[in-house]
Design a protein around this motif. Structure first.
Motif, PDB file in Angstrom:
ATOM      1  N   SER A  28       0.845  -1.204   0.000  1.00 33.60           N
ATOM      2  CA  SER A  28       0.000   0.000   0.000  1.00 33.60           C
ATOM      3  C   SER A  28       0.878   1.252   0.000  1.00 33.60           C
ATOM      4  N   THR A  29       0.293   2.360  -0.462  1.00 30.48           N
ATOM      5  CA  THR A  29       1.067   3.604  -0.465  1.00 30.48           C
ATOM      6  C   THR A  29       1.516   3.966   0.947  1.00 30.48           C
ATOM      7  N   GLU A  30       0.669   3.731   1.927  1.00 29.51           N
ATOM      8  CA  GLU A  30       1.020   3.845   3.352  1.00 29.51           C
ATOM      9  C   GLU A  30       0.567   2.544   3.995  1.00 29.51           C
ATOM     10  N   HIS A  31       1.505   1.656   4.249  1.00 30.53           N
ATOM     11  CA  HIS A  31       1.164   0.294   4.655  1.00 30.53           C
ATOM     12  C   HIS A  31       1.028   0.131   6.176  1.00 30.53           C
ATOM     13  N   CYS A  32       1.978   0.648   6.914  1.00 28.37           N
ATOM     14  CA  CYS A  32       1.912   0.616   8.378  1.00 28.37           C
ATOM     15  C   CYS A  32       2.831   1.702   8.921  1.00 28.37           C
ATOM     16  N   LYS A  33       2.719   1.935  10.226  1.00 26.94           N
ATOM     17  CA  LYS A  33       3.598   2.941  10.823  1.00 26.94           C
ATOM     18  C   LYS A  33       3.927   2.542  12.257  1.00 26.94           C
ATOM     19  N   ILE A  34       5.065   3.039  12.692  1.00 28.06           N
ATOM     20  CA  ILE A  34       5.484   2.887  14.088  1.00 28.06           C
ATOM     21  C   ILE A  34       5.530   4.284  14.675  1.00 28.06           C
ATOM     22  N   ASP A  35       4.800   4.474  15.755  1.00 27.86           N
ATOM     23  CA  ASP A  35       4.815   5.746  16.477  1.00 27.86           C
ATOM     24  C   ASP A  35       5.432   5.526  17.845  1.00 27.86           C
ATOM     25  N   ILE A  36       6.169   6.501  18.321  1.00 28.47           N
ATOM     26  CA  ILE A  36       6.733   6.468  19.670  1.00 28.47           C
ATOM     27  C   ILE A  36       5.804   7.287  20.556  1.00 28.47           C
ATOM     28  N   ASN A  37       5.260   6.651  21.604  1.00 33.93           N
ATOM     29  CA  ASN A  37       4.321   7.362  22.481  1.00 33.93           C
ATOM     30  C   ASN A  37       5.058   8.151  23.566  1.00 33.93           C
ATOM     31  N   GLU A  38       4.299   8.776  24.452  1.00 36.76           N
ATOM     32  CA  GLU A  38       4.885   9.630  25.498  1.00 36.76           C
ATOM     33  C   GLU A  38       5.753   8.855  26.488  1.00 36.76           C
ATOM     34  N   ASN A  39       5.583   7.542  26.556  1.00 30.70           N
ATOM     35  CA  ASN A  39       6.412   6.703  27.434  1.00 30.70           C
ATOM     36  C   ASN A  39       7.610   6.121  26.697  1.00 30.70           C
ATOM     37  N   GLU A  76       7.535   4.237  24.136  1.00 33.49           N
ATOM     38  CA  GLU A  76       7.228   2.883  23.683  1.00 33.49           C
ATOM     39  C   GLU A  76       6.850   2.965  22.207  1.00 33.49           C
ATOM     40  N   ALA A  77       7.228   1.941  21.461  1.00 34.08           N
ATOM     41  CA  ALA A  77       6.912   1.890  20.039  1.00 34.08           C
ATOM     42  C   ALA A  77       5.558   1.210  19.842  1.00 34.08           C
ATOM     43  N   VAL A  78       4.701   1.845  19.043  1.00 36.78           N
ATOM     44  CA  VAL A  78       3.363   1.331  18.769  1.00 36.78           C
ATOM     45  C   VAL A  78       3.234   1.118  17.263  1.00 36.78           C
ATOM     46  N   LEU A  79       2.903  -0.124  16.869  1.00 35.95           N
ATOM     47  CA  LEU A  79       2.738  -0.468  15.465  1.00 35.95           C
ATOM     48  C   LEU A  79       1.262  -0.390  15.092  1.00 35.95           C
ATOM     49  N   THR A  80       0.969   0.306  13.986  1.00 36.93           N
ATOM     50  CA  THR A  80      -0.390   0.437  13.475  1.00 36.93           C
ATOM     51  C   THR A  80      -0.421  -0.035  12.024  1.00 36.93           C
ATOM     52  N   ASN A  81      -1.342  -0.933  11.725  1.00 39.91           N
ATOM     53  CA  ASN A  81      -1.539  -1.390  10.358  1.00 39.91           C
ATOM     54  C   ASN A  81      -2.390  -0.360   9.619  1.00 39.91           C
ATOM     55  N   LEU A  82      -2.001   0.004   8.407  1.00 40.56           N
ATOM     56  CA  LEU A  82      -2.759   0.971   7.618  1.00 40.56           C
ATOM     57  C   LEU A  82      -3.330   0.354   6.345  1.00 40.56           C
ATOM     58  N   SER A  83      -3.021  -0.916   6.086  1.00 35.26           N
ATOM     59  CA  SER A  83      -3.449  -1.570   4.855  1.00 35.26           C
ATOM     60  C   SER A  83      -4.598  -2.528   5.115  1.00 35.26           C
ATOM     61  N   THR A  84      -5.677  -2.383   4.344  1.00 31.25           N
ATOM     62  CA  THR A  84      -6.793  -3.324   4.473  1.00 31.25           C
ATOM     63  C   THR A  84      -6.673  -4.460   3.465  1.00 31.25           C
ATOM     64  N   VAL A  85      -5.950  -4.233   2.382  1.00 33.07           N
ATOM     65  CA  VAL A  85      -5.813  -5.236   1.328  1.00 33.07           C
ATOM     66  C   VAL A  85      -4.800  -6.323   1.730  1.00 33.07           C
ATOM     67  N   ASN A  86      -3.632  -5.930   2.157  1.00 30.39           N
ATOM     68  CA  ASN A  86      -2.566  -6.850   2.569  1.00 30.39           C
ATOM     69  C   ASN A  86      -2.075  -6.453   3.957  1.00 30.39           C
ATOM     70  N   PRO A  87      -2.796  -6.825   5.003  1.00 28.40           N
ATOM     71  CA  PRO A  87      -2.445  -6.362   6.344  1.00 28.40           C
ATOM     72  C   PRO A  87      -1.035  -6.771   6.790  1.00 28.40           C
ATOM     73  N   THR A  88      -0.446  -5.906   7.570  1.00 32.60           N
ATOM     74  CA  THR A  88       0.853  -6.153   8.177  1.00 32.60           C
ATOM     75  C   THR A  88       0.706  -7.267   9.205  1.00 32.60           C
ATOM     76  N   GLN A  89       1.711  -8.100   9.321  1.00 34.42           N
ATOM     77  CA  GLN A  89       1.709  -9.147  10.344  1.00 34.42           C
ATOM     78  C   GLN A  89       2.770  -8.829  11.385  1.00 34.42           C
ATOM     79  N   LEU A  90       2.506  -9.244  12.613  1.00 34.54           N
ATOM     80  CA  LEU A  90       3.460  -9.082  13.701  1.00 34.54           C
ATOM     81  C   LEU A  90       3.757 -10.462  14.256  1.00 34.54           C
ATOM     82  N   ASN A  91       5.013 -10.856  14.184  1.00 28.50           N
ATOM     83  CA  ASN A  91       5.456 -12.172  14.646  1.00 28.50           C
ATOM     84  C   ASN A  91       4.613 -13.293  14.024  1.00 28.50           C
ATOM     85  N   GLY A  92       4.280 -13.135  12.734  1.00 31.83           N
ATOM     86  CA  GLY A  92       3.570 -14.162  11.997  1.00 31.83           C
ATOM     87  C   GLY A  92       2.054 -14.144  12.126  1.00 31.83           C
ATOM     88  N   ALA A  93       1.506 -13.204  12.876  1.00 26.73           N
ATOM     89  CA  ALA A  93       0.055 -13.148  13.077  1.00 26.73           C
ATOM     90  C   ALA A  93      -0.477 -11.761  12.720  1.00 26.73           C
TER      91      ALA A  93
END
Length: 141
Positions: A45-56, A58-75
């Motif tokens: 996707s043009t924007e597939h997923c993103k990692i944001d660093i929160n106020e603590n 900590e890294a937060v992963l967000t999936n942005l693709s509905t067609v080919n979703p991002t997987q985390l550790n195989g799930a």
């Protein structure tokens, strides 16, 4: 610049590839020219997923693709998820490992070398010979 962690490309043969340091509070993956980690594959996707660093920081992963979703550790995942050190995210057939920066550790106090310990023992024996009562005297000089 602060370092929030790094993204390590995992090559298809399993060996680590390029490393992308996370120096800003957001990292965008996708096909678009402005993405931080760009993949020129038509099914990404043009924007597939993103990692944001929160106020603590900590890294937060967000999936942005509905067609080919991002997987985390195989799930798959639906909601944004906190990343742990060593987590692997996969976009189509490309994998990336997230790593937090190494924590600075206090420097260990140097232990004496065997030579220093021997010299210390010799000094204590000499002190005992000078003062046979066994009481250690303080040298004021």
């Amino acid at each position: 610049m602060p370092r929030y962690g790094k993204i390590v490309v995992i090559r298809r043969n399993g060996i680590d590839g390029m490393v992308y340091p996370l120096t800003s509070t957001s990292c965008l993956f996708g096909r678009r020219t402005g993405c931080d980690i760009r993949m020129r594959l038509p099914w990404v996707s043009t924007e597939h997923c993103k990692i944001d660093i929160n106020e603590n920081k900590e890294a937060v992963l967000t999936n942005l693709s509905t067609v080919n979703p991002t997987q985390l550790n195989g799930a798959g995942f639906e909601q944004p998820v906190l990343l742990k050190h060593g987590d692997v995210l996969t976009i189509i057939d490309r994998s990336f490992r997230f790593e937090y920066p190494l924590q600075s550790t206090p420097k260990k106090r140097r232990s004496r070398s065997p030579k220093d310990e021997t010299l210390q023992q010799v000094a204590e024996v000499e002190l005992l010979h000078k003062n046979p009562s066994g009481a250690k005297s303080l040298d004021a000089s």
